[in-house]
Enzyme design. Sequence first.
Site, mmCIF file in Angstrom:
data_model
loop_
_atom_site.group_PDB
_atom_site.id
_atom_site.type_symbol
_atom_site.label_atom_id
_atom_site.label_comp_id
_atom_site.label_asym_id
_atom_site.label_seq_id
_atom_site.Cartn_x
_atom_site.Cartn_y
_atom_site.Cartn_z
ATOM 1 N N TYR A 63 60.965 51.226 44.802
ATOM 2 C CA TYR A 63 60.512 49.840 44.912
ATOM 3 C C TYR A 63 61.759 48.992 45.187
ATOM 4 C CZ TYR A 63 56.475 51.644 42.188
ATOM 5 O OH TYR A 63 55.403 52.362 41.726
ATOM 6 N N HIS A 121 57.588 61.312 41.295
ATOM 7 C CA HIS A 121 56.839 60.245 41.974
ATOM 8 C C HIS A 121 55.918 60.805 43.051
ATOM 9 C CE1 HIS A 121 57.206 55.835 43.570
ATOM 10 N NE2 HIS A 121 55.954 56.198 43.363
#
Length: 381
Positions: A63, A121
Amino acid sequence: MQYVIFDKKDKGRLVSRFGLGCMRLPKTKRRDGTEIIDEKESIRMIRHAIDSGVNYIDTAYIYPGSEEVVGKALADGYRQKVWLVTKSPVWEAKNKDDYEKLFIEQLERLKTDYIDIYLLHCLDGANWKHVKETGGLAFMESLKKKGKIGRIGFSFHADHELFVEIIDAYDWDMCMIQLNILDENHQAGIKGLRHAASKGIPVVIMEPLKGGLLGDNAPNEVKSLINGYTEKRSLAEWAFRWLYNLREATVIISGVSTMTQLEDNLSIFADAKPNSMSEQDMELVLKIKQIYDNKVRIGCSGCGYCLPCPAGINIPEVFKIYNDAYVFEDPNTGQTVYSMVIADSGHDASGCIACGHCEKHCPQELPIIETLKEAHSVLKA
Ligand code: SF4
Ligand code: SF4
């Protein structure tokens, strides 16, 4: 704020059912027009969430700017008040040394020496195979043994069968799945939630509002339904209530972008108890779901993982305009917005060269190339 016991470790440490997602932190524009995280406002929001009782903070390596801002927000004693959760970009690691380098960088960004929950992830078929081939899990275990992380988990974006395979393959400390009223039977789905919970694995929920699709701007039929119902609640509140009604949903992550959204979520979660929906409430939600199912053209969550596109196409924006044109039954506005926002940028959807980069990275496994063609033919006036 409502709290639940996360698991049987740490003498039943409590976690808030509202987890703050840091993927969509507020943005500001630079002089050259590009966007970056608004650091001051983000820190104010993160600290306000913690001061209001939120103790689960979720971020990830990929992010942009998020881990750095979270690290700054957690100075001045805030780090000790929260479960700090971040994710390893497994596809970037070819071996143990790569995993280690990424982890050290994450600790530096987050200004900490300990991660409460560290996730692999975005596991799908390719990333799961990659993790097994590159020793990702063995690396995570070594971190846990050294006391560098508290728990090992994974976030998931693929079908239910693969979810069961992954859940059954290891003694996970937690997992994170996408779930909302539109995705009840999509990806891991509600069946996956119950399968994980039956093994005693805490489940954290992401995309509760399907990338904002279940936000304030609802179609008229949905507005009429919820306005005519006895209990007066917003669409977002119904979407959150449907989730926290599920006992198996341990924490529900909401990625807020403004202080107003944060305040709204805090007030919704003040009452976040399981089994709080009546039969009539469930019928209302089912009707809302049916309306959306008939209107939404593509289940894009707006995550942006498909970018950058070498042809410069803003894929999530095209899909948002395309969905809005059908959800609000207003193709004329869709065509105008497409012309002003997409076509005028010089990179409309017809420029797709079918390179496949986007489809390879889309966690929803969407048929992006085909849908861009459809969207262009509908929106190009
Ligand atoms: S397939 Fe098309 S839309 Fe996707 S990244 Fe390549 S050029 Fe862009
Ligand atoms: S097309 Fe896929 S990767 Fe791109 S924003 Fe939508 S859901 Fe995310």
